[in-house]
Write a protein that holds these residues in place. Structure first.
Motif, PDB file in Angstrom:
ATOM      1  N   LEU A  24       6.224 -40.184 -72.363  1.00  0.00           N
ATOM      2  CA  LEU A  24       5.731 -39.536 -73.574  1.00  0.00           C
ATOM      3  C   LEU A  24       5.304 -40.603 -74.583  1.00  0.00           C
ATOM      4  CD1 LEU A  24       8.379 -36.695 -73.971  1.00  0.00           C
ATOM      5  CD2 LEU A  24       6.020 -36.474 -73.177  1.00  0.00           C
ATOM      6  N   PRO A  25       4.117 -40.453 -75.170  1.00  0.00           N
ATOM      7  CA  PRO A  25       3.652 -41.465 -76.131  1.00  0.00           C
ATOM      8  C   PRO A  25       4.364 -41.330 -77.464  1.00  0.00           C
ATOM      9  CG  PRO A  25       2.080 -39.678 -76.005  1.00  0.00           C
ATOM     10  CD  PRO A  25       3.139 -39.385 -74.979  1.00  0.00           C
ATOM     11  N   GLY A  26       4.372 -42.414 -78.197  1.00  0.00           N
ATOM     12  CA  GLY A  26       4.876 -42.374 -79.568  1.00  0.00           C
ATOM     13  C   GLY A  26       3.740 -41.999 -80.506  1.00  0.00           C
TER      14      GLY A  26
END
Length: 380
Positions: A24-26
């Motif tokens: 999951l990206p920040g």
């Protein structure tokens, strides 16, 4: 906590070894060339204010309280479904919680044991998952290849008890190209099959008012079922299946992803209603998006990148860069220059067909489009 079973650990490790491990990206800084928010509606204050106005007359503000067959069928549903049927020139409409739920719910419920389904080999994962749950036999045909489809239809047993369903997308999510819908409709008439078209990435992009590609071509009444989703250009959440009143009655009675889930909240339905009303009354973003798509295509040619890009007139412009490592490298270099373009890796796409998937938006400026493609030409 109890450890993950060893065989699952090995599957995760293989993803890491293949450079295809998902995380999951920040925060996502940089100029947006990756989201599906084609019209910028997810950030529209006007749509937010209108949806709040719609909500004022809703009895339950926060949640729907249950499935639509129990306590969750709040009055906004009927209002929104009538609006959607009218906007998309359909006899009836039925809202689902997501495009995934709509496709899984449709294909697991409608085709029966003696039926056949033929689907484009690049059909979305939600369609494929629905087919896995179907009791009908299903076969793929080569991407956008109507001769291959005709050949495979000719191989099916000719029985009166069988219905045949053919499913495609008006705009394909990874390539951005389109099916030949006029020829498909003619073929459906000739060979007597039911045509289902997913319009997820055409909604809000094609059509006089953003109704979709089928309505742009005047074919909407020839289709057995249409699926439109609201999480792309419409900037909100949910999906709708369009078709006959009888089709909706059948889905209400037999579609498990509709029956056995909590209904969308009043706020979600108000957002859908508000986004469509805004699209109908103000086409500024739609017109700018179309101009930006044409500018993007002209800049591809200007930078001699035509051989790398899939031909597409949609908001999805895919640059084929084989290899997970290589496509991630170029994505990273663009990000360092301030442009956020997501790499699409195998196994999401076939090995050797990895790509940078550019999404064009109404809020991208022409200088941004020109610059990102100039940088891409240098990096490849």
């Amino acid at each position: 906590m109890k450890k993950l079973p060893l065989k699952l650990e090995k599957r995760l490790q293989k993803r890491k070894d293949d450079n295809s491990f998902r995380e999951l990206p920040g925060t996502l800084p940089g100029i947006d060339f990756f989201s599906n928010d084609y019209l910028g509606f997810s950030k529209s204050k006007n749509i937010l204010e209108f949806s709040n106005d719609v909500l004022k007359n809703s009895q339950n503000l926060n949640g729907s309280t249950g499935s639509r067959l129990l306590s969750g069928n709040h009055p906004l549903f009927e209002r929104a479904e009538n609006m959607l049927a009218n906007f998309h020139n359909a006899e009836a409409a039925l809202i689902f919680n997501s495009g995934y739920d709509a496709n899984v719910g449709f294909f697991s419920a409608i085709p029966q044991k003696d039926d056949f389904i033929l689907y484009d080999e690049l059909a979305h994962a939600s369609i494929r998952d629905g087919l896995k749950m179907s009791v009908a036999r299903n076969y793929k045909f080569r991407h956008n290849d109507l001769e291959d489809l005709r050949l495979r239809l000719g191989r099916l047993p000719n029985t009166e008890a069988s219905e045949i369903y053919v499913v495609t997308e008006s705009v394909f999510s990874m390539d951005g190209d389109s099916a030949n819908l006029q020829m498909l409709v003619k073929l459906a008439e000739e060979l007597n099959f039911n045509l289902i078209v997913d319009e997820a990435h055409a909604t809000g992009v094609f059509g006089k008012k953003g109704e979709g590609l089928l309505q742009e071509l005047g074919l909407e009444r020839e289709i057995f079922a249409r699926i439109h989703t609201f999480g792309k250009a419409m900037g909100c959440h949910g999906a709708v299946i369009l078709g006959s009143r009888q089709l909706m009655d059948y889905l209400i009675n037999f579609s498990r992803s509709f029956i056995y889930t909590t209904a969308l909240s009043p706020h979600s339905i108000a957002s859908i209603f508000a986004a469509y009303r805004f699209l109908e009354n103000d086409r500024t973003a739609l017109n700018v998006l179309r101009e930006n798509i044409q500018h993007f295509r002209s800049e591809i040619k200007k930078n001699a990148l035509e051989d790398l890009f899939v031909k597409s007139e949609s908001a999805i412009q895919s640059c084929i860069i084989p290899g997970n490592f290589e496509v991630k490298r170029i994505s990273r270099e663009l990000k360092e220059k301030g442009f956020n373009v997501k790499p699409i890796l195998s196994p999401t796409v076939p090995s050797g067909r990895e790509r940078l998937r550019f999404c064009v938006h109404s809020y991208n400026s022409r200088p941004e489009i020109s610059e990102v493609l100039k940088l891409l030409a240098n990096f490849v």
